[in-house]
Scaffold this motif. Structure first.
Motif, PDB file in Angstrom:
ATOM      1  N   LEU A  99       1.166  -1.310  -0.127  1.00 54.55           N
ATOM      2  CA  LEU A  99      -0.172   0.125   0.409  1.00 54.55           C
ATOM      3  C   LEU A  99       0.880   1.518  -0.023  1.00 54.55           C
ATOM      4  O   LEU A  99       1.697   1.827   1.180  1.00 54.55           O
ATOM      5  N   SER A 100       1.207   1.712  -1.262  1.00 50.21           N
ATOM      6  CA  SER A 100       1.642   3.022  -1.130  1.00 50.21           C
ATOM      7  C   SER A 100       0.791   4.366  -0.719  1.00 50.21           C
ATOM      8  O   SER A 100       1.343   5.508  -0.151  1.00 50.21           O
ATOM      9  N   ASP A 101       0.019   4.560  -1.425  1.00 50.23           N
ATOM     10  CA  ASP A 101      -1.082   5.465  -1.276  1.00 50.23           C
ATOM     11  C   ASP A 101      -1.840   4.888  -0.905  1.00 50.23           C
ATOM     12  O   ASP A 101      -3.175   4.076  -1.599  1.00 50.23           O
ATOM     13  N   VAL A 102      -3.105   6.204  -0.780  1.00 51.54           N
ATOM     14  CA  VAL A 102      -4.717   5.954  -0.342  1.00 51.54           C
ATOM     15  C   VAL A 102      -4.854   7.344  -1.190  1.00 51.54           C
ATOM     16  O   VAL A 102      -5.095   8.037  -0.772  1.00 51.54           O
ATOM     17  N   GLN A 103      -6.418   6.903  -1.721  1.00 45.03           N
ATOM     18  CA  GLN A 103      -7.035   8.210  -2.241  1.00 45.03           C
ATOM     19  C   GLN A 103      -8.501   7.984  -1.472  1.00 45.03           C
ATOM     20  O   GLN A 103      -8.914   6.988  -1.566  1.00 45.03           O
ATOM     21  N   VAL A 432     -14.360   5.876   5.774  1.00 44.19           N
ATOM     22  CA  VAL A 432     -13.866   6.027   4.143  1.00 44.19           C
ATOM     23  C   VAL A 432     -12.277   4.903   4.341  1.00 44.19           C
ATOM     24  O   VAL A 432     -12.732   4.729   3.565  1.00 44.19           O
ATOM     25  N   PHE A 433     -11.581   5.359   4.871  1.00 45.41           N
ATOM     26  CA  PHE A 433     -10.287   5.034   5.160  1.00 45.41           C
ATOM     27  C   PHE A 433      -9.541   3.670   4.357  1.00 45.41           C
ATOM     28  O   PHE A 433      -9.670   2.932   3.138  1.00 45.41           O
ATOM     29  N   VAL A 434     -10.770   2.659   5.592  1.00 47.77           N
ATOM     30  CA  VAL A 434     -10.751   1.093   5.212  1.00 47.77           C
ATOM     31  C   VAL A 434     -11.387   0.510   4.274  1.00 47.77           C
ATOM     32  O   VAL A 434     -10.971   0.334   3.113  1.00 47.77           O
ATOM     33  N   ASN A 435     -12.118   1.812   3.789  1.00 49.38           N
ATOM     34  CA  ASN A 435     -12.947   0.868   2.782  1.00 49.38           C
ATOM     35  C   ASN A 435     -11.405   1.363   0.851  1.00 49.38           C
ATOM     36  O   ASN A 435     -11.128   0.366   0.342  1.00 49.38           O
ATOM     37  N   ALA A 436     -11.031   2.654   1.261  1.00 50.11           N
ATOM     38  CA  ALA A 436     -10.563   3.364   0.096  1.00 50.11           C
ATOM     39  C   ALA A 436      -9.109   1.558  -0.100  1.00 50.11           C
ATOM     40  O   ALA A 436      -8.533   2.313  -0.999  1.00 50.11           O
ATOM     41  N   VAL A 437      -8.293   1.913   1.897  1.00 46.44           N
ATOM     42  CA  VAL A 437      -7.371   0.574   1.683  1.00 46.44           C
ATOM     43  C   VAL A 437      -8.154  -0.609   0.667  1.00 46.44           C
ATOM     44  O   VAL A 437      -7.799  -1.384   0.549  1.00 46.44           O
ATOM     45  N   LYS A 439     -10.370  -1.260  -1.033  1.00 49.79           N
ATOM     46  CA  LYS A 439     -10.182  -0.744  -2.599  1.00 49.79           C
ATOM     47  C   LYS A 439      -8.978  -1.253  -3.724  1.00 49.79           C
ATOM     48  O   LYS A 439      -8.529  -1.500  -4.295  1.00 49.79           O
ATOM     49  N   ALA A 440      -8.103  -0.170  -3.139  1.00 50.16           N
ATOM     50  CA  ALA A 440      -6.804  -0.264  -3.023  1.00 50.16           C
ATOM     51  C   ALA A 440      -6.364  -1.389  -3.402  1.00 50.16           C
ATOM     52  O   ALA A 440      -5.220  -1.986  -4.139  1.00 50.16           O
ATOM     53  N   LEU A 441      -6.293  -2.186  -2.340  1.00 56.50           N
ATOM     54  CA  LEU A 441      -5.603  -3.189  -2.132  1.00 56.50           C
ATOM     55  C   LEU A 441      -5.739  -4.713  -3.227  1.00 56.50           C
ATOM     56  O   LEU A 441      -5.339  -6.209  -3.538  1.00 56.50           O
ATOM     57  N   SER A 442      -7.355  -4.367  -3.299  1.00 59.65           N
ATOM     58  CA  SER A 442      -8.069  -5.610  -4.292  1.00 59.65           C
ATOM     59  C   SER A 442      -7.738  -5.521  -5.370  1.00 59.65           C
ATOM     60  O   SER A 442      -8.261  -6.257  -7.253  1.00 59.65           O
ATOM     61  N   LYS A 443      -7.159  -4.199  -6.363  1.00 56.51           N
ATOM     62  CA  LYS A 443      -6.629  -3.815  -7.314  1.00 56.51           C
ATOM     63  C   LYS A 443      -6.096  -4.969  -8.318  1.00 56.51           C
ATOM     64  O   LYS A 443      -5.126  -5.527  -7.412  1.00 56.51           O
TER      65      LYS A 443
END
Length: 443
Positions: A99-103, A432-437, A439-443
């Protein structure tokens, strides 16, 4: 050290002998606490701060003081150690997909990982995906050896231990009245409350959890914990509460740390062990934790604080989250929890007060939380395909463990918010952050 009374008839050698004896006694007392300030704790957590704040002022520490206080809470009170006892640590390898960044968006404005760390006053953050470390951060001088206090995240730990005790038959049923296990409650407003109602915080007793009030029940409990006899002080406080007229057990949800302490007492009396002993014997030494932790004790070796008081390293918080994610399964395959325990624990109570606009199905289970942004909040991603499956262990000032079994995701956070639980947008941001994390790691 007690003052020494010296009679005038003593000669110089007698005075010297008494002084040396006094110093030896003080040294022996210090040795009994061990080098780390808690009997049986080794190695010492790092950093090992020299100057500690007053425990009685915990609710009013400033943020810098809170950093020192929270990573030394295990030294501010009596404590019981729970150790891995030589177990091979459960591996947490580095993930290939980091995880390099989260939007994400909050109040209509874009935010990233650096914003999150700053907004949340994060002092520790661990993201596990598929049991692998996707992100790990330590702030304010904390290290992988720091024991950070959980606040009410401990309630969720105790809930898991109750599930183990149920499977072992040490607790007969959640429908049992708690006075069956804690006879001191006979004649009090707690006597007809069941263990399930206690776990769901639907006892119906009146308890003021206001962290900002010096006169709240929670504040009084905090003061009790800093006295010379914390057990009887807390017991008298909890036993003295009244019931709102006309409110029966199970009808109204109201968050209640006094009741959570009683969950711990039920567990201890049912198992014949302190919370720390039971955690050590069932989970810490068998799942494979890496470092010893300390549980806040009201009477060391006899009574631990069930409402809070779990102190452990960031990675071991994460390992505990992995244990829960697995449904309570040990690495060797043995299942410690009933097969339906996690489902039951996260079946949110519909009692009055639990159902809100943000939690239409209820916000509280067996001392686990449902946490989602308010429906009218301007935040994204407000929801994901699996976000409703995330359940949370939450503690004041920003402590949390978020678990999403569908995403095989565990997110652990240590924080020192300025206020215990406000503004509410900080909880929105966590969700919201956990949701974003996810999504970011499921790509």
């Amino acid at each position: 050290m007690r003052p020494i009374t010296i009679k005038k008839s003593f000669n110089g050698l007698s005075i010297l002998a008494l002084a040396l004896a006094a110093l030896a006694g003080a040294a022996q007392a210090a040795d009994s606490q061990g080098a780390c300030g808690v009997p049986g704790l080794e190695p010492c957590p790092q950093p090992f701060d020299k100057v500690l704040p007053a425990a009685k002022d915990m609710l009013t520490w400033d943020q810098d003081t809170r950093v020192v206080g929270f990573r030394n809470t295990y030294r501010l009170y009596g404590g019981d150690v729970f150790a891995p006892r030589g177990a091979m640590p459960y591996p947490l390898p580095q993930a290939s997909h980091k995880l390099s960044d989260v939007q994400y968006q909050l109040a209509g404005k874009p935010h990233n990982l650096a914003d999150y760390l700053a907004n949340q006053s994060v002092t520790g953050l661990l993201v596990l995906k598929d049991g692998k470390i996707a992100y790990e951060h330590y702030g304010k001088g904390n290290t992988p050896q720091t024991l950070w206090t959980s606040r009410s995240v401990a309630k969720s730990v105790v809930s898991v231990l109750v599930g183990i005790a149920v499977k072992e038959g040490k607790i007969h049923s959640l429908d049992d009245r708690i006075s069956r296990y804690v006879p001191e409650l006979e004649g009090s407003e707690w006597q007809h409350v069941t263990l399930q109602q206690l776990l769901q915080h639907t006892s119906g007793v009146v308890w003021d959890e206001n962290y900002a009030s010096k006169d709240s029940d929670f504040s009084h409990m905090t003061q009790c914990e800093a006295t010379a006899d914390p057990y009887h002080c807390v017991l008298d406080l909890v036993r003295s509460v009244k019931r709102k007229p006309g409110v029966k057990p199970g009808e109204v949800w109201s968050y209640n740390t006094g009741g959570a302490w009683l969950v711990g007492r039920v567990l201890e009396n049912a198992t014949g062990m302190t919370i720390a002993e039971y955690l050590q014997s069932r989970v810490w030494s068998r799942y494979g934790m890496q470092q010893a932790g300390v549980w806040h004790a009201l009477v060391p070796g006899k009574v631990d604080m069930g409402g809070h008081g779990f102190n452990a390293t960031l990675r071991d918080w994460g390992r505990f989250g992995q244990f829960v994610l697995s449904g309570g399964q040990l690495p060797q395959g043995e299942k410690l929890l009933p097969d339906d325990w996690i489902a039951r624990s996260t079946h949110w109570t519909q009692a009055k007060g639990s159902v809100t606009a943000a939690a239409p199905k209820g916000q509280y289970g067996y001392q686990w939380w449902y946490n989602a942004p308010a429906p009218d909040s301007d935040a994204e991603p407000k929801r994901t395909d699996t976000s409703d499956q995330t359940f949370w262990a939450l503690g004041i000032f920003g402590q949390s463990i978020a678990i999403n079994p569908a995403e095989r995701l565990v997110v652990v956070q240590w924080s020192t918010w300025k206020n215990a639980e406000s503004p509410g947008s900080l909880y929105d941001e966590q969700a919201v952050f956990v949701n974003a994390v996810g999504k970011a790691l499921s790509k």
